[in-house]
Design an enzyme around this catalytic site. Structure first.
Site, PDB file in Angstrom:
ATOM      1  N   ARG A 175       3.807 -46.076  31.706  1.00  0.00           N
ATOM      2  CA  ARG A 175       2.143 -46.507  32.067  1.00  0.00           C
ATOM      3  C   ARG A 175       1.801 -45.769  30.465  1.00  0.00           C
ATOM      4  NH1 ARG A 175       4.273 -48.986  34.184  1.00  0.00           N
ATOM      5  NH2 ARG A 175       4.463 -49.176  36.487  1.00  0.00           N
ATOM      6  N   SER A 229      -3.268 -47.715  41.438  1.00  0.00           N
ATOM      7  CA  SER A 229      -2.960 -46.243  41.395  1.00  0.00           C
ATOM      8  C   SER A 229      -3.436 -45.622  40.709  1.00  0.00           C
ATOM      9  CB  SER A 229      -1.356 -46.387  40.879  1.00  0.00           C
ATOM     10  OG  SER A 229      -0.134 -47.151  42.402  1.00  0.00           O
ATOM     11  N   GLU A 300      -3.262 -41.898  36.162  1.00  0.00           N
ATOM     12  CA  GLU A 300      -3.171 -43.105  35.475  1.00  0.00           C
ATOM     13  C   GLU A 300      -4.555 -43.967  34.837  1.00  0.00           C
ATOM     14  OE1 GLU A 300       0.181 -45.466  37.536  1.00  0.00           O
ATOM     15  OE2 GLU A 300      -0.969 -47.793  36.486  1.00  0.00           O
TER      16      GLU A 300
HETATM   17  C1  LIG Z   1      -5.102 -54.106  43.218  1.00  0.00           C
HETATM   18  C2  LIG Z   1      -4.459 -52.975  41.877  1.00  0.00           C
HETATM   19  C3  LIG Z   1      -3.129 -53.398  41.305  1.00  0.00           C
HETATM   20  C4  LIG Z   1      -1.979 -52.398  40.641  1.00  0.00           C
HETATM   21  N1  LIG Z   1      -0.567 -52.538  40.244  1.00  0.00           N
HETATM   22  C5  LIG Z   1      -0.727 -52.205  39.197  1.00  0.00           C
HETATM   23  C6  LIG Z   1       1.232 -52.266  39.113  1.00  0.00           C
HETATM   24  O1  LIG Z   1       1.460 -52.564  40.387  1.00  0.00           O
HETATM   25  N2  LIG Z   1       0.880 -51.909  37.815  1.00  0.00           N
HETATM   26  C7  LIG Z   1       0.771 -51.449  36.796  1.00  0.00           C
HETATM   27  O2  LIG Z   1       0.782 -51.371  35.531  1.00  0.00           O
HETATM   28  N3  LIG Z   1      -0.629 -51.391  36.771  1.00  0.00           N
HETATM   29  C8  LIG Z   1      -0.818 -51.234  38.390  1.00  0.00           C
HETATM   30  N4  LIG Z   1      -2.557 -51.956  37.968  1.00  0.00           N
HETATM   31  C9  LIG Z   1      -3.278 -51.193  37.173  1.00  0.00           C
HETATM   32  C10 LIG Z   1      -4.049 -52.191  36.175  1.00  0.00           C
HETATM   33  O3  LIG Z   1      -3.554 -53.475  36.772  1.00  0.00           O
HETATM   34  C11 LIG Z   1      -3.227 -52.319  35.162  1.00  0.00           C
HETATM   35  O4  LIG Z   1      -3.066 -51.141  34.488  1.00  0.00           O
HETATM   36  C12 LIG Z   1      -3.841 -53.244  34.214  1.00  0.00           C
HETATM   37  O5  LIG Z   1      -2.869 -53.850  33.018  1.00  0.00           O
HETATM   38  C13 LIG Z   1      -5.304 -52.929  33.180  1.00  0.00           C
HETATM   39  O6  LIG Z   1      -5.952 -53.994  32.604  1.00  0.00           O
HETATM   40  P1  LIG Z   1      -7.155 -54.564  32.139  1.00  0.00           P
HETATM   41  O7  LIG Z   1      -7.432 -55.647  31.586  1.00  0.00           O
HETATM   42  O8  LIG Z   1      -8.100 -54.719  33.712  1.00  0.00           O
HETATM   43  O9  LIG Z   1      -7.636 -53.017  31.494  1.00  0.00           O
HETATM   44  P2  LIG Z   1      -8.818 -52.450  31.774  1.00  0.00           P
HETATM   45  O10 LIG Z   1      -8.962 -51.627  33.522  1.00  0.00           O
HETATM   46  O11 LIG Z   1      -9.547 -52.825  30.996  1.00  0.00           O
HETATM   47  O12 LIG Z   1      -8.505 -50.857  31.073  1.00  0.00           O
HETATM   48  C14 LIG Z   1      -6.762 -50.211  31.021  1.00  0.00           C
HETATM   49  C15 LIG Z   1      -7.104 -49.345  29.296  1.00  0.00           C
HETATM   50  O13 LIG Z   1      -6.396 -50.407  28.220  1.00  0.00           O
HETATM   51  C16 LIG Z   1      -7.466 -50.087  27.281  1.00  0.00           C
HETATM   52  N5  LIG Z   1      -7.318 -51.825  26.826  1.00  0.00           N
HETATM   53  C17 LIG Z   1      -7.782 -52.710  27.515  1.00  0.00           C
HETATM   54  N6  LIG Z   1      -7.541 -53.823  27.161  1.00  0.00           N
HETATM   55  C18 LIG Z   1      -7.756 -53.937  25.876  1.00  0.00           C
HETATM   56  C19 LIG Z   1      -6.730 -54.675  24.288  1.00  0.00           C
HETATM   57  N7  LIG Z   1      -7.214 -55.190  24.345  1.00  0.00           N
HETATM   58  N8  LIG Z   1      -6.258 -53.156  23.297  1.00  0.00           N
HETATM   59  C20 LIG Z   1      -6.647 -52.052  23.290  1.00  0.00           C
HETATM   60  N9  LIG Z   1      -6.191 -51.929  24.156  1.00  0.00           N
HETATM   61  C21 LIG Z   1      -7.577 -52.110  25.651  1.00  0.00           C
HETATM   62  C22 LIG Z   1      -8.770 -50.140  27.969  1.00  0.00           C
HETATM   63  O14 LIG Z   1      -9.990 -49.597  26.406  1.00  0.00           O
HETATM   64  C23 LIG Z   1      -8.632 -49.017  28.845  1.00  0.00           C
HETATM   65  O15 LIG Z   1      -7.333 -47.532  28.194  1.00  0.00           O
HETATM   66  C24 LIG Z   1      -3.450 -52.196  39.471  1.00  0.00           C
HETATM   67  C25 LIG Z   1      -4.745 -52.484  39.909  1.00  0.00           C
HETATM   68  C26 LIG Z   1      -5.010 -52.417  40.859  1.00  0.00           C
HETATM   69  C27 LIG Z   1      -6.267 -53.072  40.734  1.00  0.00           C
END
Ligand SMILES: Cc1cc2nc3c(=O)[nH]c(=O)nc-3n(C[C@H](O)[C@H](O)[C@H](O)COP(=O)(O)OP(=O)(O)OC[C@H]3O[C@@H](n4cnc5c(N)ncnc54)[C@H](O)[C@@H]3O)c2cc1C
Length: 308
Positions: A175, A229, A300
């Site tokens: 992560r 998580s 996380e």
């Molecule tokens: C129901 C549920 C289940 C999940 N299961 C998992 C799982 O199994 N495994 C897992 O790893 N995660 C899981 N997650 C967490 C999450 O979905 C992941 O971390 C996902 O990759 C976040 O993507 P996001 O676009 O929503 O990022 P955001 O929440 O919008 O941002 C997260 C971080 O990434 C940065 N970021 C976003 N876009 C960019 C970009 N273009 N360039 C640089 N930095 C950027 C942001 O600044 C922030 O620091 C889950 C979440 C939920 C709600």
């Protein structure tokens, strides 16, 4: 384009949308939290680059995909949030690779790759964020992680410079992803990536996708606002097991509650939780686990902004 060469972007008029004092509760999966002073929604990657190059040098910038791993404190974020989802979202085959722009939802890649008869992208169906967020977090599940499949990434910096980079230029972990060159600091973001998956079987990939989704529906409180998580798993253990052992399932602070279904999830059942409720619950779980197991859980989820 030659690998590593900067691409010159002319300075066209901006074509995206700028909003001020925008509630971030609308843009994060917890459906809670404060506002961003400014939100920019670029119209495409060149527009994003042009926008970044025009920002004052000290302006804090946060890229937000689907906000599925993010909490913005109730006092808000005193900087510019760039919303990527729905902005740049090209998804296509480019030679042997799947090319996906940072605003593409990760589950779309799983389905797209399966349709192409590719194998390995299925895990992304369970990760409800964008490609940018998956790259930044090295998101993963079911024994696979995003960077296992990255052939190269397109980054954009504060000067608006776009550059293709190889995985070797990044420090990748659980992560975690950061650029190795410390001079680039935090001002480097993902605009797109090329993923290399093995040739596989379309039907089997679709079956794995269905199986993974079924397991998630059974084990996660997907019907309630949450951010996945909350804590990373400590080496050799599971944060959920430890929180459950502290009898914290169902424990609530204000409008936030530790899920009864999955102890590493905090839910916002009535959409009335403040970010402060969620953060207080995070700290409560952390100190309970520390007291019982002597282990300090690391979050996380990312937390930004100012307290109210
Ligand atoms: C129901 C549920 C289940 C999940 N299961 C998992 C799982 O199994 N495994 C897992 O790893 N995660 C899981 N997650 C967490 C999450 O979905 C992941 O971390 C996902 O990759 C976040 O993507 P996001 O676009 O929503 O990022 P955001 O929440 O919008 O941002 C997260 C971080 O990434 C940065 N970021 C976003 N876009 C960019 C970009 N273009 N360039 C640089 N930095 C950027 C942001 O600044 C922030 O620091 C889950 C979440 C939920 C709600």
């Amino acid at each position: 384009m030659i690998m590593g060469d900067a691409i010159q972007v002319p300075a066209p008029a901006l074509r995206g949308t700028l909003r001020v004092n925008e509630s971030m509760a609308r843009h994060v999966s917890w459906r809670a939290g404060g506002a961003a002073a400014r939100v920019y929604i670029p119209s495409d990657i060149p527009d994003l680059a042009a926008f970044l190059s025009r920002l004052p040098s000290g302006e804090p910038v946060c890229m937000v995909g689907l906000g599925s791993n993010l909490l913005v404190r109730d006092g808000g974020y005193r900087g510019t949030v760039v919303l990527t989802h729905g902005s740049y979202r090209a998804l296509r085959m480019d030679g042997e690779c799947v090319y996906a722009e940072a605003g593409v939802a990760s589950p779309k890649i799983a389905r797209f790759a399966a349709k192409q008869g590719l194998d390995g992208a299925e895990f992304l169906v369970g990760i409800p964020g964008t490609v940018g967020g998956a790259l930044a977090m090295n998101a993963g599940c079911d024994g696979a992680e995003t960077w296992d499949f990255v052939a190269r990434a397109l980054t954009v910096d504060r000067r608006g410079e776009l550059r293709q980079r190889l995985p070797a230029e990044f420090e990748i972990g659980y992560r975690h992803c950061s650029v190795r060159d410390a001079r680039l600091g935090d001002d480097l973001w993902f605009a797109a990536a090329w993923f290399r998956f093995k040739t596989g079987n379309r039907d089997q990939a679709h079956e794995r996708i269905s199986g993974l989704l079924e397991r998630r529906i059974e084990s996660q409180p997907l019907e309630l606002p949450n951010a996945g998580s909350v804590f990373r798993n400590p080496p050799g253990d599971h944060a959920a097991r430890m929180i459950e052992a502290c009898a914290l399932k169902g424990h609530a602070i204000g409008g936030a509650r530790i899920s009864e279904k999955h102890a590493n999830f905090i839910v916002n059942p009535n959409r009335r939780a403040r970010a402060a409720d969620i953060e207080a619950l995070i700290e409560h779980a952390r100190s309970a686990v520390k007291e019982r197991f002597g282990i300090e859980l690391q979050t996380e989820v990312r937390i930004i902004g100012e307290p109210a």
